[in-house]
Design a protein around this motif. Structure first.
Motif, PDB file in Angstrom:
ATOM      1  N   HIS A  40       0.822  -1.207   0.000  1.00  0.00           N
ATOM      2  CA  HIS A  40       0.000   0.000   0.000  1.00  0.00           C
ATOM      3  C   HIS A  40       0.857   1.257   0.000  1.00  0.00           C
ATOM      4  N   ASN A  41       2.122   1.071  -0.001  1.00  0.00           N
ATOM      5  CA  ASN A  41       3.039   2.200   0.083  1.00  0.00           C
ATOM      6  C   ASN A  41       2.835   3.164  -1.072  1.00  0.00           C
ATOM      7  N   SER A  42       2.752   4.434  -0.734  1.00  0.00           N
ATOM      8  CA  SER A  42       2.455   5.409  -1.771  1.00  0.00           C
ATOM      9  C   SER A  42       3.710   6.023  -2.371  1.00  0.00           C
ATOM     10  N   ALA A  43       4.861   5.569  -1.950  1.00  0.00           N
ATOM     11  CA  ALA A  43       6.093   6.189  -2.425  1.00  0.00           C
ATOM     12  C   ALA A  43       6.659   5.517  -3.681  1.00  0.00           C
ATOM     13  N   VAL A  44       5.951   4.497  -4.198  1.00  0.00           N
ATOM     14  CA  VAL A  44       6.459   3.809  -5.380  1.00  0.00           C
ATOM     15  C   VAL A  44       6.184   4.639  -6.629  1.00  0.00           C
ATOM     16  N   SER A  45       7.141   4.781  -7.494  1.00  0.00           N
ATOM     17  CA  SER A  45       6.904   5.484  -8.755  1.00  0.00           C
ATOM     18  C   SER A  45       6.401   4.492  -9.793  1.00  0.00           C
ATOM     19  N   CYS A  46       5.816   5.000 -10.861  1.00  0.00           N
ATOM     20  CA  CYS A  46       5.365   4.117 -11.938  1.00  0.00           C
ATOM     21  C   CYS A  46       6.531   3.269 -12.452  1.00  0.00           C
ATOM     22  N   SER A  93      11.401   7.788 -20.447  1.00  0.00           N
ATOM     23  CA  SER A  93      11.135   9.212 -20.244  1.00  0.00           C
ATOM     24  C   SER A  93       9.629   9.465 -20.246  1.00  0.00           C
ATOM     25  N   GLU A  94       8.897   8.661 -21.021  1.00  0.00           N
ATOM     26  CA  GLU A  94       7.443   8.803 -21.037  1.00  0.00           C
ATOM     27  C   GLU A  94       6.845   8.401 -19.699  1.00  0.00           C
ATOM     28  N   ILE A  95       7.364   7.309 -19.150  1.00  0.00           N
ATOM     29  CA  ILE A  95       6.876   6.873 -17.846  1.00  0.00           C
ATOM     30  C   ILE A  95       7.102   7.969 -16.813  1.00  0.00           C
ATOM     31  N   HIS A  96       8.215   8.622 -16.948  1.00  0.00           N
ATOM     32  CA  HIS A  96       8.515   9.712 -16.028  1.00  0.00           C
ATOM     33  C   HIS A  96       7.457  10.809 -16.122  1.00  0.00           C
ATOM     34  N   GLN A  97       7.058  11.125 -17.348  1.00  0.00           N
ATOM     35  CA  GLN A  97       6.040  12.160 -17.537  1.00  0.00           C
ATOM     36  C   GLN A  97       4.704  11.728 -16.948  1.00  0.00           C
ATOM     37  N   LEU A  98       4.369  10.449 -17.153  1.00  0.00           N
ATOM     38  CA  LEU A  98       3.135   9.922 -16.577  1.00  0.00           C
ATOM     39  C   LEU A  98       3.202  10.016 -15.060  1.00  0.00           C
ATOM     40  N   ASP A  99       4.328   9.605 -14.559  1.00  0.00           N
ATOM     41  CA  ASP A  99       4.572   9.650 -13.129  1.00  0.00           C
ATOM     42  C   ASP A  99       4.227  10.996 -12.516  1.00  0.00           C
ATOM     43  N   ALA A 100       4.531  12.019 -13.262  1.00  0.00           N
ATOM     44  CA  ALA A 100       4.361  13.373 -12.734  1.00  0.00           C
ATOM     45  C   ALA A 100       2.895  13.736 -12.516  1.00  0.00           C
ATOM     46  N   ILE A 101       1.991  13.119 -13.252  1.00  0.00           N
ATOM     47  CA  ILE A 101       0.584  13.498 -13.088  1.00  0.00           C
ATOM     48  C   ILE A 101      -0.173  12.544 -12.175  1.00  0.00           C
ATOM     49  N   VAL A 102       0.456  11.420 -11.829  1.00  0.00           N
ATOM     50  CA  VAL A 102      -0.216  10.436 -10.978  1.00  0.00           C
ATOM     51  C   VAL A 102      -0.181  10.879  -9.519  1.00  0.00           C
ATOM     52  N   LEU A 114      -1.635  14.743 -21.663  1.00  0.00           N
ATOM     53  CA  LEU A 114      -0.417  13.957 -21.879  1.00  0.00           C
ATOM     54  C   LEU A 114      -0.570  13.011 -23.083  1.00  0.00           C
ATOM     55  N   SER A 115      -1.780  12.484 -23.261  1.00  0.00           N
ATOM     56  CA  SER A 115      -2.027  11.600 -24.400  1.00  0.00           C
ATOM     57  C   SER A 115      -1.840  12.345 -25.713  1.00  0.00           C
ATOM     58  N   GLN A 116      -2.048  13.634 -25.633  1.00  0.00           N
ATOM     59  CA  GLN A 116      -1.867  14.467 -26.813  1.00  0.00           C
ATOM     60  C   GLN A 116      -0.395  14.523 -27.214  1.00  0.00           C
ATOM     61  N   GLU A 117       0.442  14.417 -26.197  1.00  0.00           N
ATOM     62  CA  GLU A 117       1.883  14.509 -26.452  1.00  0.00           C
ATOM     63  C   GLU A 117       2.525  13.149 -26.703  1.00  0.00           C
ATOM     64  N   LEU A 118       1.943  12.120 -26.061  1.00  0.00           N
ATOM     65  CA  LEU A 118       2.542  10.792 -26.170  1.00  0.00           C
ATOM     66  C   LEU A 118       1.625   9.847 -26.939  1.00  0.00           C
ATOM     67  N   PRO A 119       1.866   9.678 -28.213  1.00  0.00           N
ATOM     68  CA  PRO A 119       0.993   8.809 -29.020  1.00  0.00           C
ATOM     69  C   PRO A 119       0.808   7.428 -28.420  1.00  0.00           C
ATOM     70  N   SER A 120       1.859   6.893 -27.829  1.00  0.00           N
ATOM     71  CA  SER A 120       1.695   5.533 -27.327  1.00  0.00           C
ATOM     72  C   SER A 120       0.798   5.503 -26.092  1.00  0.00           C
ATOM     73  N   LEU A 121       0.753   6.614 -25.355  1.00  0.00           N
ATOM     74  CA  LEU A 121      -0.176   6.661 -24.223  1.00  0.00           C
ATOM     75  C   LEU A 121      -1.612   6.739 -24.726  1.00  0.00           C
ATOM     76  N   GLN A 122      -1.829   7.570 -25.725  1.00  0.00           N
ATOM     77  CA  GLN A 122      -3.163   7.645 -26.315  1.00  0.00           C
ATOM     78  C   GLN A 122      -3.592   6.267 -26.824  1.00  0.00           C
TER      79      GLN A 122
END
Lengths: 290, 290
Positions: free
Chosen positions: B58-64, B81-90, B176-184
């Motif tokens: 349940h630890n909340s300190a884990v990054s994506c 680097s994309e995961i990092h960007q996702l990480d920032a909004i989670v 973010l999906s707008q910037e990262l096609p693979s996320l979209q």
DNA sequence: CGTAGTGTTGAATTGAATCAAGTGTCGTGG
DNA sequence: CCACGACACTTGATTCAATTCAACACTACG
């Protein structure tokens, strides 16, 4: 002359005008007559047409910009230049005859489809051979999203009447969504809507009685007809009792019985595929009184 | 010492290592012991942790990037680097206690949620007060997509056990999906998967018997447990018989009866919330033999 | 005009719900 | 730590809604 509307018909608002009569009969009318009917009193302005062909509901020459469904379908929330870009990737296929398949279960997923006229059913065939209808699709609605995840369609989809569709190659839709934020937003919304709708059906199937399911089905159709400016109280069913049964988790016999029972109660009037909702309020009460 | 796995537990592959025993019991173990358990033999490499806290499911300190679910959840198909960007909004919220609500029906839609540990149920309350469970959610799965279209959640969602989630504000996900096609692309796929899954349940509810539904439910759970590297044959149910019944369109009594009957047939072994699938092949046959 | 598909209606059957009574389990506070 | 109360689960007897089986009517189309 009766007045039951199918998704193939162009209903008009002005009292003086009339509309095409029976489902699947469109092709029997001359183009001239169809044109006359469709151009009188339509809500959404139609570009003055070079040829009468433009008017036929199955006509493939209509652009997204001029399509009377543009405010329900994908173009919603797009501006003119954006619609133009969408237009460029849409393929307007030849019309589908009743019973023809748009795609079959486990075909490779390539496109989603927007219904332009007529109607479709999706169904899933289990190993044991028996099928179950998973959805009906009316003009302006999007078909085929069940294939996005696995790259294979999970269902087969067939036309219930003479119908036409717009094919939207998914990879191009994705590419365009990358450029047009409002298209991405809207397609997320369309998929979200499908999810919410499917969950409602989950509730319906897991707790409603046969009568409640049927009433709910009729009211659902009613509001979908209203969406495309057809009468919400008088319409023609394009699907068989069997299809309805497979969709609602009931047998043909039960559907038939419920229809006659609702008629006896004065809530609806049924004559073959012709349905009239006589008392929408009381139909609603059937559902909430569960 | 029995060996039933819940979504709260960290199962390991090496035989020598052991795992936490009972659902909801994680918090009763010392952090030290939990750490020892979780670090031995895990498939997905865990960053050497500064504090033992990092290990608690349940630890909340884990990054994506370091999350052991990253290959099932949203980050799939994203590069570093994309995961990092996702990480920032989670947003990693505080853990949820059993019964606590993530959101309620008709709350304003703001975020979708990824289950990090534990499990949740979504349910719809009808006017008449009775609820129907629309879905169960396990680690790595996405909750809340039913709200995208109408900007209101269509269901309520509550934790079935002590659980934790990652909140993903939807407007930011869209941006973010707008910037990262693979996320979209991936999010379209996640939604498509939800649609396909809901349609399968439609088929299940509209044509399967109580026994078929139950067998199918157990097999479904089994493969979802397998997905998160827990045993597909022995697990703990986090939901009550009542929840299962509401989900499958059956009563508590029927679910209970089917469980005992499947046990008598030697297909499963049930002890309270502990389930063991003894004969997956025959369970599958129950379904296809419809 | 005949035939296949579609729809209706009735009688018998049945799977699951309901009603009812009990046991088992868990979390809480004394 | 135990006792209590609330909830969760099980099992049996009965009922009922919908299915199944069966026979027939309607319609639509080549």
């Amino acid at each position: 002359m009766s007045q039951f509307w199918s998704a193939n018909q162009t209903q008009t608002n002005s009292e003086g005008s009339r509309a095409i009569l029976v489902a699947n009969s469109v092709e029997k009318k001359s183009d001239i007559e169809a044109a006359k009917l469709a151009t009188t009193g339509g809500k959404i302005p139609v570009r003055p047409s070079a040829t009468v062909l433009k008017i036929c509901p199955h006509n493939s020459a209509v652009s997204c910009a001029s399509c009377r469904l543009s405010e329900l379908c994908l173009p919603i929330a797009l501006n003119k230049s954006e619609i133009h870009q969408l237009d460029a990737i849409v393929e307007r296929n030849r019309p589908f005859k009743k019973g023809e398949h748009l795609y079959r279960q486990s075909d490779e997923f390539k496109s989603v489809y927007a219904v332009r006229s007529g109607s479709f059913k999706s169904y899933f065939l289990s190993d044991s051979g028996q099928g179950r209808v998973t959805g009906f699709y009316m003009p302006g609605e999007i078909i085929g999203m069940d294939g996005i995840a696995s790259h294979k369609y999970a269902n087969s989809t067939a036309a219930l009447e003479h119908s036409s569709i717009c094919e939207i190659p998914f990879s191009q839709l994705e590419k365009l969504s990358q450029e047009l934020p409002s298209l991405q937003h809207h397609f997320f919304a369309i998929m979200g809507n499908e999810i919410a709708k499917d969950q409602q059906i989950h509730t319906l199937l897991s707790s409603y009685t046969a009568e409640e399911r049927t009433a709910s089905f009729l009211l659902g159709l009613s509001s979908r007809y209203a969406r495309v400016s057809l009468s919400p109280t008088r319409f023609l069913l394009s699907m068989t009792r069997g299809d309805i049964g497979e969709y609602l988790g009931l047998t043909v016999e039960t559907v038939s019985r419920i229809f006659t029972s609702l008629q006896k109660k004065g809530l609806i009037s049924v004559n073959n595929r012709e349905i009239e909702l006589l008392n929408i309020e009381n139909l609603r009460e059937i559902i909430s009184g569960s």
